[in-house]
Enzyme design. Structure first.
Site, mmCIF file in Angstrom:
data_model
loop_
_atom_site.group_PDB
_atom_site.id
_atom_site.type_symbol
_atom_site.label_atom_id
_atom_site.label_comp_id
_atom_site.label_asym_id
_atom_site.label_seq_id
_atom_site.Cartn_x
_atom_site.Cartn_y
_atom_site.Cartn_z
ATOM 1 N N LYS A 189 0.798 -1.023 0.141
ATOM 2 C CA LYS A 189 0.157 0.285 0.568
ATOM 3 C C LYS A 189 0.539 1.439 -0.161
ATOM 4 C CE LYS A 189 -3.678 1.892 2.528
ATOM 5 N NZ LYS A 189 -4.436 1.554 3.734
ATOM 6 N N SER A 236 -9.495 0.989 3.237
ATOM 7 C CA SER A 236 -8.668 2.130 1.917
ATOM 8 C C SER A 236 -7.989 1.713 1.257
ATOM 9 C CB SER A 236 -7.930 3.536 2.612
ATOM 10 O OG SER A 236 -7.158 2.764 3.866
ATOM 11 N N SER A 274 -9.621 -0.852 7.263
ATOM 12 C CA SER A 274 -9.341 -0.118 5.888
ATOM 13 C C SER A 274 -8.587 -2.042 5.196
ATOM 14 C CB SER A 274 -8.746 0.782 5.385
ATOM 15 O OG SER A 274 -8.808 1.618 5.632
HETATM 16 N N1 GLN Z 1 -12.869 3.553 6.766
HETATM 17 C C1 GLN Z 1 -12.585 4.047 8.033
HETATM 18 C C2 GLN Z 1 -11.845 5.406 8.134
HETATM 19 O O1 GLN Z 1 -11.920 6.455 6.874
HETATM 20 C C3 GLN Z 1 -11.099 2.896 8.218
HETATM 21 C C4 GLN Z 1 -9.908 3.219 7.417
HETATM 22 C C5 GLN Z 1 -8.668 2.791 7.999
HETATM 23 O O2 GLN Z 1 -8.488 1.798 8.504
HETATM 24 N N2 GLN Z 1 -6.973 3.542 7.416
HETATM 25 O O3 GLN Z 1 -10.506 6.212 8.749
#
Ligand code: GLN
Length: 509
Positions: free
Chosen positions: A60, A139, A163
């Site tokens: 990532k 994400s 994410s």
């Molecule tokens: N969707 C969550 C957020 O926007 C989790 C994101 C993540 O785990 N990096 O914060």
């Protein structure tokens, strides 16, 4: 298939498919070819470096690599290449793996659909029944699609509030978030430090386990990394703490959190959940309803705490010390706030700006007590809720049995629940916020993933399929099933996930 053939196929897929899963793909021709051949040679001599020697692993793009840029999908880091590798990258390379490029994400990890990227949205490699493009989840959507579309063998993502698990569920693969502090975060660009973990995505749990065993080591560079001696204490604590009859080889006690049966749960997801429990029951394990009463407050607490930490982490990108400076010609003649606001205004995308505002507000003197402090209290109660239902006590906390109100009858080894409340939405619906969907709609997708993050617990999402009859024809619907365990029970969580992974439930209702 030979390692070389497998690698060539992955690279061909990286260039053939247009899912926008990579920000920086692996160059078609390069050193990787020789390195795969060398690994193949070691394998033929029965002397591979590890089970991932010669395999392609994508990273990532918020994890630092010295041989590729690291952009966090942000304008503010669009010209950044790290002078060093993150510890996880070094460990993978030492085990013979080849970094297969850097994957697309929601900017700095903030989002649930991988659409908030300076490099454009990620597309799921699947489509819905109507043939529409669907969300890849976020994400770590780029990492998930890279695995699902066979553009690499496995991938690393980061999981702060879901994410890794959410994109795994949406793309039909396995996504694992380890216990907080087991995998080093050194060289991983911070979103919310007290929640951030590096997660692993793969087609199958065994691949995820192999990679976890390579990364699951103490790192002196990361102050939150658990020491080797504490790691062995955790293992023996879990063994003695769990009653003899509940050892992992004996039937397991499986918990079903009643509060997760929310009205927003889509019928196919609810069915996948029920049928998964049925499978475990048929294997001799016992099912027990448990209560996690703070579940509905966990999401609100998360969306106060994560932006608060993010606003503080992102303060350093000011165009002076860190970050791409907005080089409008007159910028040097306008000192004071102008440089900062120009740089941050054009470097950060809308969602990141929203989080910075939210976080800065909740940490301000007037709001601190009502938001940040309250959310920290909720976080403690979420942790207590989990401790009250697990058969093993938390290995890093001194917990008094009577204190946590733990009832022996409800003590369970793992919890099973869906990863997401519904199947992936259409991509056009989540991109076009002017069409009536609010940014808050994306936050609700995290309702089942954030509790484990707030408590630092290990959790895995595995794919199952249910067939449904829609207007007379039978269609297959994918769902992610999540297994959550006590802190340190990462092995057990993977083991239970493996019992369910890839199951197909026939016979539409
Ligand atoms: N969707 C969550 C957020 O926007 C989790 C994101 C993540 O785990 N990096 O914060």
């Amino acid at each position: 298939m030979s390692l070389l053939r497998e690698a060539e196929k992955c690279i061909a897929n990286q260039y053939a498919n247009n899912f926008n899963s990579f920000i920086t793909p692996l160059p078609r021709a390069g050193q990787w070819l020789n390195r795969v051949k060398e690994a193949e040679g070691r394998g033929e001599q029965g002397n591979p470096k590890s089970s991932i020697d010669g395999r392609l692993i994508s990273i990532k793009d918020n994890i630092c690599t010295s041989s590729f840029p690291t952009t966090c999908a942000s304008g503010i880091l669009d010209k950044f290449t790290s002078p060093f590798n993150a510890t996880v990258v070094d460990k993978l390379e030492a085990a013979g793996a080849i970094i297969a490029g850097k994957t697309n994400l929601d900017e700095f990890g903030m989002g649930s659909h991988s659409v908030h990227s300076r490099f454009g949205p990620v597309k799921n490699s699947r489509r819905d029944h109507g043939g529409h493009d669907i969300s890849a989840g976020g994400s770590s959507g780029g990492s998930a699609v890279a695995v699902a579309a066979e553009q690499c063998y496995a991938a690393l993502g980061t999981d702060t509030g879901g994410s890794v698990r959410l994109p795994a569920a949406y793309t039909g693969i396995v996504g694992f978030k380890p216990s907080y502090g087991l995998i080093s975060r050194w060289g991983v660009i911070a979103y919310a430090n007290s929640l951030d973990t590096v997660g692993i995505l793969g087609q199958k749990t065994f691949a995820v386990r192999d990679i976890f065993s390579i990364l699951n080591k103490h790192d002196a560079h990361d102050p939150t990394s658990i020491s080797e001696s504490a790691r062995s204490r955790i293992v023996s604590h879990l063994q003695t703490s769990r009653l003899a009859s509940r050892l992992t080889s004996a039937p397991l006690r499986i918990g079903v959190p009643l509060e997760y049966n929310i009205s927003e749960l889509s019928p196919s997801v609810r069915r996948a959940w029920l049928l998964s429990l049925e499978i475990l029951r048929n294997k001799g394990h016992t099912i027990h309803p448990v209560s996690l009463p703070t579940t509905k407050h966990a999401l609100s607490a998360y969306y106060v705490l994560a932006p608060a930490e993010a606003s503080s982490n992102l303060a350093k990108y000011d165009g002076v010390r860190y970050g791409t400076r907005d080089n409008e010609p007159d910028i040097d003649r306008n000192p004071g706030g102008y440089l900062y606001s120009k740089t941050r205004g054009s470097g950060f995308g809308a969602e990141v700006q929203r989080r910075i505002l939210l976080g800065t507000f909740s940490l301000s003197a007037d709001a601190m007590d009502n938001y940040f402090i309250q959310a920290q209290r909720v976080r403690r109660i979420v942790q207590k809720d989990f401790n009250a239902v697990f058969s093993a006590t938390h290995p890093l906390e001194k917990v008094n049995q009577t204190d946590i109100g733990r009832s022996e009858s409800a003590a369970v080894d793992v919890i099973i629940c869906p990863t997401a409340p519904s199947p992936p939405p259409r991509l056009s619906d989540v991109i076009d916020t002017s069409a009536g969907s609010s940014p808050l709609d994306a936050y609700i997708n995290d309702v089942f993933t954030v509790p484990a993050s707030l408590a630092g617990l290990p959790a895995i999402s595995v794919p199952v399929t249910v067939s449904e009859s829609i207007q007379g024809s039978v269609v297959n619907e994918l769902a992610g099933i999540q297994v959550i365990g006590q802190y340190g029970d990462d092995e057990l969580v993977m083991k239970v996930g493996e019992l369910l992974e890839g199951k197909k439930f026939e016979g539409a209702e």
